[in-house]
Motif scaffolding. Structure first.
Motif, mmCIF file in Angstrom:
data_model
loop_
_atom_site.group_PDB
_atom_site.id
_atom_site.type_symbol
_atom_site.label_atom_id
_atom_site.label_comp_id
_atom_site.label_asym_id
_atom_site.label_seq_id
_atom_site.Cartn_x
_atom_site.Cartn_y
_atom_site.Cartn_z
ATOM 1 N N ILE A 248 0.735 -1.095 -0.172
ATOM 2 C CA ILE A 248 0.017 -0.125 0.144
ATOM 3 C C ILE A 248 0.672 1.156 0.006
ATOM 4 N N GLN A 289 -7.975 -0.894 8.070
ATOM 5 C CA GLN A 289 -9.451 -0.750 7.801
ATOM 6 C C GLN A 289 -10.216 -0.200 9.034
ATOM 7 N N THR A 296 -13.535 7.759 9.374
ATOM 8 C CA THR A 296 -14.693 7.998 8.662
ATOM 9 C C THR A 296 -15.740 8.720 9.339
ATOM 10 N N ASN A 333 -7.754 12.325 4.020
ATOM 11 C CA ASN A 333 -7.681 11.583 2.491
ATOM 12 C C ASN A 333 -6.646 10.637 2.517
ATOM 13 N N GLN A 334 -5.636 10.784 3.280
ATOM 14 C CA GLN A 334 -4.721 9.759 3.630
ATOM 15 C C GLN A 334 -5.249 8.134 4.016
ATOM 16 N N ALA A 336 -8.849 7.389 3.743
ATOM 17 C CA ALA A 336 -10.053 7.287 3.082
ATOM 18 C C ALA A 336 -10.043 6.079 2.296
ATOM 19 N N PRO A 337 -8.876 5.845 1.471
ATOM 20 C CA PRO A 337 -9.204 4.679 0.614
ATOM 21 C C PRO A 337 -9.213 3.331 1.113
ATOM 22 N N PHE A 338 -8.830 3.302 2.527
ATOM 23 C CA PHE A 338 -9.022 1.998 3.111
ATOM 24 C C PHE A 338 -10.331 1.823 3.770
ATOM 25 N N THR A 340 -14.432 1.426 4.650
ATOM 26 C CA THR A 340 -15.663 0.668 3.974
ATOM 27 C C THR A 340 -16.858 1.298 4.341
#
Length: 760
Positions: A248, A289, A296, A333-334, A336-338, A340
């Motif tokens: 990652i 995650q 989030t 934003n660092q 966020a991609p992980f 759900t």
């Protein structure tokens, strides 16, 4: 740490085994193995010394059930050298423990524990990776013993230094002498390795024991940690993450994920890094995650569904997403991609059909584009913004803290003065007056065709288009809600009366301050330097009084014109400061008095008479003409000290032109004195230049045009070491074109040529 027995599941065989040989350690190689397991095991000797000593102390406290902190020190000893030490108050060590456990490589009492990090029987020897010897003092069951562990000739050795009874409780203190120059490295490693140790008291300069560790079940944040990226805390021991092994990108959030041995994550034998087994990677990614989902949720708490219009528009026009935690901001934003979990999106009350998240940035940028700034009040001054299409005239919706007035009418007279006073009394540092653009300059958004692309109407059923456009206009009306309608503001009568009385009082005070008007006195406005930058202006005109006789007896020339023509003088002010000229403006009454007096004063000249050929006018325009000529041939003028060796006659003329220019101007290479263009044009039309220097400039100009090689060669003379060959070339070209080279240069050149020939 519980050590699980491991064996390979699949055994590959090509045939029946005839004989099996059990593997073992070669005791004859014990010294080599001990060297490998102490000196060569650790790549970070200082960090490992700090971590292993503190970890052993922490394990001892856990085994003894002690809650008091361990003591980590970095202090000077009696020899004025620094020592690093870690002291615990746990189970302690006796002589039997030292002989049967501490002295053995690979011997550990922690392999059946799920809460202690040790298992290899190597950590206690870690200081030998940094120093050739160190001390440890043990207290157990009323006896204190001090030992020295060191690298012996044949084997590493532990010597008992003393043994004595003690009344102090059990515990161990490890003391490592350190080099003077390593002190700061030890401080940094203490901060790095022990940032998350809870029960530690630091006796170390530069470390404040009041730092806070913020803990949750999933992650923790230490004010002592200096790692700006996501990392791991394995039972409070810090480990950086190897993001490449996890597959990652780096996550720039300075938080430690909390993991334990029961999660299936173990360190390498030297405990400097984690083992990235498939099980460990899965456990770490699962923690990431979970951490992303928690972040989030925290971010969603800061995003209200019914927010104000500015907050919502900023959300959709700015990709930055930050979460406030522990008194700091973390970039969502660092992580966020992980996640759900679904991120919340803010809405504007009443905007239900229009989906703001589908719009591009240029759509939000078009808001309020049918308005322009016409005036700005800032730093005590009112500025008019004349250019409709300039950046400064743009009305940005992202300015809720600045005061705005809507003024479609004129800004003049008492209304202007009153609005200026309102702006001055406002708390905002900058106040804008905006107006609606003329219809022919407005954006072409009228009708569905203009909004079709902007609002992406094709994403909606046609029966919703009107509602979408209406909601877009509602957003613009919300942005204008804070704007005050200046056209509707009436100037109060009490303000008008106060202004009139104040004006009269000022006039009386000014008249009293000036005193009685003497014979020959006249009122004027005198040019003075600006106190602050004002676009398009060089000076300001300040009211004052002058006397004709004083002017006549002085050496300063006064150039005057009517108040309305002040810009003629303004253009001359800055560039002619060296000329001994004062610029003044007069009222028509004062002009009539001076011109009707019939008494000519040489030092008092009208602008019209000045440009007809006054001596100083001639000097100004001649100097400007010479300056522009110098700029056109700046290489020749700059290299005149070199050219002088070949052609001194030319350099004499060049110097004369430079000297003349320097008498009247403050020149720079990048200045063309553009404000004096009108004066130069008048001089050219009427041939009003200084004839002597006009002819000299023409003479030099003709020479340089005819013999253009002077300018070409001057460009490549960069420093003295390159000048010789170039000047030789210049001399030969001069000779070929009929110019007389300096006798001295000619002699030296021929002499050198003769010497070269003799040498050959």
């Amino acid at each position: 740490m519980r050590l699980e027995n491991q064996k390979q599941s699949n055994v590959l065989a090509t045939g029946p085994a005839n004989k099996s040989i059990g593997m073992s350690l070669d005791l004859d190689s014990a010294q080599v193995l001990m060297q490998m397991l102490s000196k060569n095991l650790y790549s970070d000797a200082i960090g490992s010394t700090v971590r292993e000593c503190a970890s052993n102390a922490l394990d001892s406290h856990r085994r003894a059930g002690v809650n008091k902190p361990i003591l980590v020190s970095l202090v000077r000893n009696n020899s004025n050298n620094y020592e690093f030490s870690v002291e615990d108050f746990g189970i302690g060590l006796d002589a039997d423990d030292v002989e049967k456990i501490i002295s053995k490589y690979g011997k550990s009492t922690k392999r059946d524990s799920d809460t202690e990090l040790g298992m290899m029987g190597l950590g206690f020897k870690a200081p030998l990776a940094y120093a050739s010897s160190f001390y440890f003092t043990c207290r157990k069951d009323g006896v204190e013993r001090k030992y020295m562990m060191y690298e012996g000739e044949d084997t590493n050795t532990i010597d008992l230094i003393y043994e004595k009874p003690t009344t102090e409780g059990n515990g161990v203190k490890v003391t490592v002498p350190i080099k003077w120059g390593d002190r700061y490295d030890f401080v940094n490693k203490i901060k790095e390795q022990l940032a998350y140790f809870e029960h530690v008291y630091f006796n170390v300069d530069d470390i404040d024991n009041n730092f806070v560790i913020h803990r949750s079940n999933l992650f923790q944040f230490s004010e002592l940690s200096s790692d700006n990226y996501l990392h791991v805390c394995l039972d409070d021991v810090y480990y950086p993450l190897d993001f490449k092994k996890l597959g990652i990108d780096k996550i720039e959030i300075p938080v430690g994920l909390r993991l334990s041995l029961t999660d299936g994550v173990f360190p390498t034998p030297n405990r400097e890094a984690l083992r990235y087994t498939p099980e460990a990677k899965a456990a770490i990614l699962e923690k990431i995650q979970r951490f992303a989902n928690v972040m989030t949720q925290r971010y969603n708490q800061s995003v209200t569904v019914d927010s104000n219009v500015y907050a919502v528009l900023k959300y959709y026009t700015n990709n930055s997403r930050y979460i406030n935690m522990f008194g700091k901001q973390f970039d969502y934003n660092q992580i966020a991609p992980f996640a759900t979990a679904t991120i919340a999106t803010p809405k504007i009350p009443g905007v239900d059909t229009l989906e703001l998240h589908t719009l591009q940035g240029y759509a939000f940028g078009s808001l309020l584009k049918n308005y322009r700034r016409s005036y700005k009040y800032e730093n005590g001054r009112m500025y008019e913004i004349k250019n409709d299409d300039s950046w400064s005239s743009r009305v940005d919706w992202d300015e809720p803290k600045r005061r705005h007035y809507l003024l479609n009418g004129d800004m003049r007279g008492n209304k202007k003065a009153y609005l200026r006073e309102l702006a001055e009394n406002h708390t905002a540092s900058c106040v804008y007056f905006i107006k609606e653009k003329a219809k022919h300059k407005q954006m072409t958004l009228n009708g569905s065709q203009g909004y079709k692309e902007l609002l992406k109407l094709n994403n909606y059923p046609k029966d919703q288009w009107r509602a979408v456009i209406k909601e877009w206009k509602q957003i613009e009306s919300l942005l204008l809600a804070h704007v005050v309608d200046a056209d509707a503001i009436e100037v109060p009568q009490h303000w008008l009366d106060a202004r009139k009385n104040n004006k009269v009082a000022k006039m009386k005070a000014t008249k009293a301050a000036k005193g009685a008007k003497l014979e020959g006195d006249f009122n004027c406005k005198k040019a003075e330097s600006l106190l602050r930058y004002n676009d398009g202006r060089n000076c300001k005109f300040v009211a004052g009084r002058l006397n004709v006789q004083t002017i006549e007896e002085g050496n300063i020339v006064y150039v005057y014109t009517h108040h309305d023509d002040f810009m003629k003088l303004d253009k001359m002010y800055e560039d002619t400061k060296k000329m001994g000229i004062e610029y003044i403006t007069l009222s028509q009454r004062e002009l009539d008095i001076i011109e009707d007096s019939g008494e000519a004063v040489d030092n008092l000249v009208s602008y019209d008479d000045f440009v007809k050929g006054h001596e100083k006018f001639v000097q100004i325009v001649t100097a400007v003409r010479i300056h522009r000529f110098c700029n056109n041939y700046n290489d020749v003028f700059d290299r005149r000290s070199y050219i002088k060796e070949v052609y001194s006659e030319l350099v004499t003329d060049l110097q004369s032109l430079i000297d003349y220019r320097g008498l009247y101007l403050y020149p720079t290479k990048h200045s063309s004195f553009g404000d004096l263009d009108d004066l130069v044009k008048i001089a050219e039309e009427n041939n009003l230049f200084d004839d002597t220097y006009y002819q000299l400039q023409e003479k030099v100009h003709q020479l340089l045009k005819t013999h253009y090689y002077f300018n070409t060669l001057a460009k490549v003379i960069s420093y003295a070491s390159t000048s010789s060959g170039i000047l030789d070339c210049m001399a030969q070209l001069m000779t070929c074109n009929g110019l007389e080279v300096n006798d001295t240069y000619k002699y030296n050149y021929l002499k050198k040529a003769s010497e070269d020939a003799e040498t050959e």
